[in-house]
Design a protein around this motif. Structure first.
Motif, PDB file in Angstrom:
ATOM      1  N   VAL A 326    -103.847  39.591  39.455  1.00 19.60           N
ATOM      2  CA  VAL A 326    -103.288  40.931  39.459  1.00 19.60           C
ATOM      3  C   VAL A 326    -104.032  41.774  40.482  1.00 19.60           C
ATOM      4  O   VAL A 326    -105.258  41.780  40.504  1.00 19.60           O
ATOM      5  N   ALA A 327    -103.267  42.462  41.333  1.00 15.90           N
ATOM      6  CA  ALA A 327    -103.913  43.365  42.291  1.00 15.90           C
ATOM      7  C   ALA A 327    -103.960  44.758  41.668  1.00 15.90           C
ATOM      8  O   ALA A 327    -104.930  45.138  41.044  1.00 15.90           O
ATOM      9  N   GLU A 328    -102.889  45.504  41.766  1.00 18.63           N
ATOM     10  CA  GLU A 328    -102.867  46.865  41.227  1.00 18.63           C
ATOM     11  C   GLU A 328    -102.003  46.871  39.977  1.00 18.63           C
ATOM     12  O   GLU A 328    -100.913  46.326  39.957  1.00 18.63           O
ATOM     13  N   GLU A 329    -102.494  47.521  38.932  1.00 19.02           N
ATOM     14  CA  GLU A 329    -101.700  47.577  37.710  1.00 19.02           C
ATOM     15  C   GLU A 329    -101.977  48.866  36.953  1.00 19.02           C
ATOM     16  O   GLU A 329    -103.122  49.277  36.812  1.00 19.02           O
ATOM     17  N   ALA A 330    -100.904  49.512  36.481  1.00 19.82           N
ATOM     18  CA  ALA A 330    -101.062  50.632  35.555  1.00 19.82           C
ATOM     19  C   ALA A 330    -100.630  50.104  34.194  1.00 19.82           C
ATOM     20  O   ALA A 330     -99.637  49.380  34.108  1.00 19.82           O
ATOM     21  N   ALA A 331    -101.358  50.427  33.151  1.00 15.73           N
ATOM     22  CA  ALA A 331    -101.002  49.883  31.832  1.00 15.73           C
ATOM     23  C   ALA A 331    -101.414  50.831  30.715  1.00 15.73           C
ATOM     24  O   ALA A 331    -102.347  51.622  30.868  1.00 15.73           O
ATOM     25  N   ARG A 332    -100.698  50.771  29.596  1.00 17.57           N
ATOM     26  CA  ARG A 332    -101.048  51.521  28.375  1.00 17.57           C
ATOM     27  C   ARG A 332    -100.700  50.649  27.187  1.00 17.57           C
ATOM     28  O   ARG A 332     -99.726  49.887  27.221  1.00 17.57           O
ATOM     29  N   SER A 333    -101.457  50.816  26.119  1.00 18.39           N
ATOM     30  CA  SER A 333    -101.170  50.034  24.922  1.00 18.39           C
ATOM     31  C   SER A 333    -101.176  50.938  23.693  1.00 18.39           C
ATOM     32  O   SER A 333    -101.932  51.914  23.640  1.00 18.39           O
ATOM     33  N   VAL A 334    -100.346  50.621  22.747  1.00 16.79           N
ATOM     34  CA  VAL A 334    -100.257  51.391  21.482  1.00 16.79           C
ATOM     35  C   VAL A 334     -99.949  50.427  20.341  1.00 16.79           C
ATOM     36  O   VAL A 334     -99.383  49.357  20.559  1.00 16.79           O
ATOM     37  N   PHE A 335    -100.332  50.818  19.123  1.00 15.11           N
ATOM     38  CA  PHE A 335     -99.872  50.094  17.938  1.00 15.11           C
ATOM     39  C   PHE A 335     -98.596  50.760  17.443  1.00 15.11           C
ATOM     40  O   PHE A 335     -98.432  51.976  17.552  1.00 15.11           O
ATOM     41  N   TRP A 407     -95.254  56.705  35.015  1.00 18.69           N
ATOM     42  CA  TRP A 407     -94.249  55.881  34.315  1.00 18.69           C
ATOM     43  C   TRP A 407     -94.841  55.271  33.038  1.00 18.69           C
ATOM     44  O   TRP A 407     -94.244  55.369  31.967  1.00 18.69           O
ATOM     45  N   VAL A 408     -96.025  54.676  33.123  1.00 19.14           N
ATOM     46  CA  VAL A 408     -96.604  54.060  31.912  1.00 19.14           C
ATOM     47  C   VAL A 408     -96.926  55.129  30.869  1.00 19.14           C
ATOM     48  O   VAL A 408     -96.739  54.908  29.666  1.00 19.14           O
ATOM     49  N   SER A 409     -97.355  56.313  31.328  1.00 20.81           N
ATOM     50  CA  SER A 409     -97.669  57.390  30.366  1.00 20.81           C
ATOM     51  C   SER A 409     -96.422  57.819  29.620  1.00 20.81           C
ATOM     52  O   SER A 409     -96.443  57.964  28.395  1.00 20.81           O
ATOM     53  N   ALA A 410     -95.350  58.037  30.374  1.00 21.04           N
ATOM     54  CA  ALA A 410     -94.104  58.506  29.735  1.00 21.04           C
ATOM     55  C   ALA A 410     -93.554  57.429  28.806  1.00 21.04           C
ATOM     56  O   ALA A 410     -93.087  57.733  27.697  1.00 21.04           O
ATOM     57  N   PHE A 411     -93.621  56.191  29.231  1.00 18.52           N
ATOM     58  CA  PHE A 411     -93.107  55.067  28.433  1.00 18.52           C
ATOM     59  C   PHE A 411     -93.910  54.970  27.119  1.00 18.52           C
ATOM     60  O   PHE A 411     -93.360  54.940  26.014  1.00 18.52           O
TER      61      PHE A 411
END
Ligand SMILES: Cc1cc2nc3c(=O)[nH]c(=O)nc-3n(C[C@H](O)[C@H](O)[C@H](O)COP(=O)(O)OP(=O)(O)OC[C@H]3O[C@@H](n4cnc5c(N)ncnc54)[C@H](O)[C@@H]3O)c2cc1C
Length: 472
Positions: A326-335, A407-411
């Motif tokens: 993986v080069a560049e990645e934006a990510a978020r995780s939630v339960f 985008w990841v924040s809104a999602f």
């Protein structure tokens, strides 16, 4: 530190890491020292996420626990930032540093398997894949995550959610004891009887409390599983039905559903490349015939695009995720507590709206053995959550970051429901509020009190940091 202790470490210097000091220090450790002028420096400073490009002053590939203690003393005495690295997969980039010291455990790969007791002592430089292959040769396993190259150090200290989560729980549920080196260089063996507070904290609290040099794990009989990848078209109906089927399935079956555009792989028909699919990784840890029965309903949700689910030796499951870079990645995780039709529609909508090179939503169905452990039994407090979701955008150029972060924040905000919460090992550099979400309720206060006891000066701070009240 007394002068004689300084001398023992080779720290008789004015400036912490001048040539004389490093020369003195190198004669005290068995492991390898790597510095910016060394040929192997660029390879040695690299971590899994290519975008994390830092320049440590010194990398020490430690050989044993005594080396670990000496490196800790060097960091304590010099005041330089200390990065602790097992497999180098930290999502937040915590296993490297600009100008500090990297304590690299990757050469410590000792493994002792006790076939009678079904336990194993593993040094923390092993990766999940290396450990799994070695114990798998005896038809045994301890559950880690979905990727073999992840280090057992980081994944274990954060919790460990993988292919055996519903059948055998988190990695920490199989942790019997650990050998650690504390911030003041002491060697401790911690388990339910010895330093139970620290044993509680290192099962979910990450690298905040000590450097772990060896873990003792419980081994389960996991030989041939029914597992592999099933690819289905991803309409909102199929997503919703897939998740419902995964929840209804026997707990021998753990699934990881990646909803994403079909990648241009040779086994995916060309006309479907880029179409939204569920690329599901499945593992049934039990009898093969029962496994085939458990997987059958998923094959009827839609006509499978690819069906590679079959009997296999358990270690082979890691081939599915081999070689990922993986080069560049934006990510978020939630339960999450529900994945209903509305949420499945939101998932499709957000994925279709992304301009990333690759956008993905991942849903892991939890429950089973993981949920039977009381929430306060370890520092991983999310035992009752039914699903873990992660959304990610992989892109090419750093200047694209703001678009994909938004985008990841809104999602993730759209997905969020019930109590906030996040799995610490899926947390990026997202601020203290999010670290507190990883440790809800009284977990945070309990961890802060243990931090004050074992690391009062916050030497181990390059992590999802838990500061004791005294450090605020
Ligand atoms: C491709 C990929 C797939 C993943 N899949 C999963 C998954 O399926 N399930 C899951 O649960 N997690 C998963 N993760 C998250 C993973 O568990 C964490 O990133 C974990 O911290 C990585 O461990 P590591 O040893 O490789 O990382 P490192 O970067 O080496 O370590 C991460 C942090 O852990 C601490 N640490 C590591 N080793 C030690 C030690 N011996 N003593 C003290 N502190 C230590 C340090 O604070 C360090 O900064 C995945 C990550 C990636 C990149």
């Amino acid at each position: 530190m007394a002068d004689n202790q300084r001398d023992a470490l080779g720290l008789h210097m004015d400036k912490p890491l001048d040539e004389r000091a490093i020369g003195g220090f190198s004669s005290k450790v068995q492991g390898q020292l790597i510095r910016p002028q060394d040929e192997s420096y660029d390879e040695a400073r690299a971590v899994f996420y290519g975008e994390i490009d830092r320049h440590p002053a010194l990398i020490i590939r430690v050989a044993d626990a005594t080396d670990v203690s000496r490196v800790i003393a060097l960091a304590r005495e010099s005041g330089l930032e200390l990065a602790v690295r097992s497999g180098g997969h930290s999502v937040a980039g915590h296993s490297t540093t600009d100008g500090g010291i990297v304590l690299d455990l990757s050469e410590m790969k000792g493994l002792e398997i006790d076939l009678e007791r079904h336990t194993a002592w593993a040094q923390t430089g092993l990766t999940a894949g290396e450990y799994t292959a070695a114990v798998g040769a005896h038809g045994l396993a301890t559950g880690f995550g979905d990727t073999g190259s992840v280090g057992i150090g980081g994944i274990t200290l954060g919790g460990g959610v993988g292919f055996l989560v519903r059948k055998h729980g988190l990695t920490i549920d199989d942790l019997i004891s650990a050998e650690v080196v504390t911030a003041d260089g002491e060697f401790l063996r911690v388990d339910a009887e010895s330093h139970p507070d620290l044993f509680w904290a290192i099962r979910g609290g990450g690298g905040n409390f000590a450097v772990a040099t060896r873990f003792q794990y419980r081994l389960h009989e996991v030989d041939t599983i029914v597992g592999g990848m099933l690819m289905l078209p991803a309409t909102s109906d199929v997503i919703h039905s897939f998740v419902a089927a995964a929840e209804a399935a026997p707990e021998e079956l753990s699934t990881i559903a990646n909803i994403m555009p079909a990648p241009p792989m040779p086994f995916v028909p060309a006309e479907l490349h880029g179409q939204l699919v569920i690329m599901a990784m499945m593992a049934y840890a039990g009898d093969v015939e029962a496994g085939e029965r458990a997987v059958a309903p998923f094959r009827t949700l839609a006509t499978p695009i690819v069906d590679m689910v079959e009997p296999m030796r358990y270690p082979e499951i890691y081939k599915l995720t081999e070689g990922a870079e993986v080069a560049e990645e934006a990510a978020r995780s939630v339960f999450l507590d529900t994945v209903d039709g509305g949420m499945a529609e939101a998932i499709v909508h957000h994925l279709q709206a992304s301009s990333a090179q690759m956008a993905v939503a991942q849903i892991r169905v939890l429950g089973g053995a993981m949920a039977r452990v009381p929430a306060d039994a370890t520092a991983f407090a999310h035992r009752g959550r039914r699903f873990m979701a992660a959304v990610g955008a992989v892109y090419e150029r750093p200047d694209e970051a703001p678009v994909h972060e938004a985008w990841v924040s809104a999602f993730a905000a759209d997905l969020r429901q019930g109590d906030p919460g996040v799995y610490v090992n899926f947390l990026g550099d997202e601020g203290e509020g999010r670290i507190r979400e990883a440790y809800p309720g009284s977990t945070w206060e309990r961890l802060a009190a243990i931090k004050a006891r074992y690391d009062p000066t916050n030497l181990f701070r390059l992590n999802q940091n838990i500061r004791s009240t005294a450090q605020d």
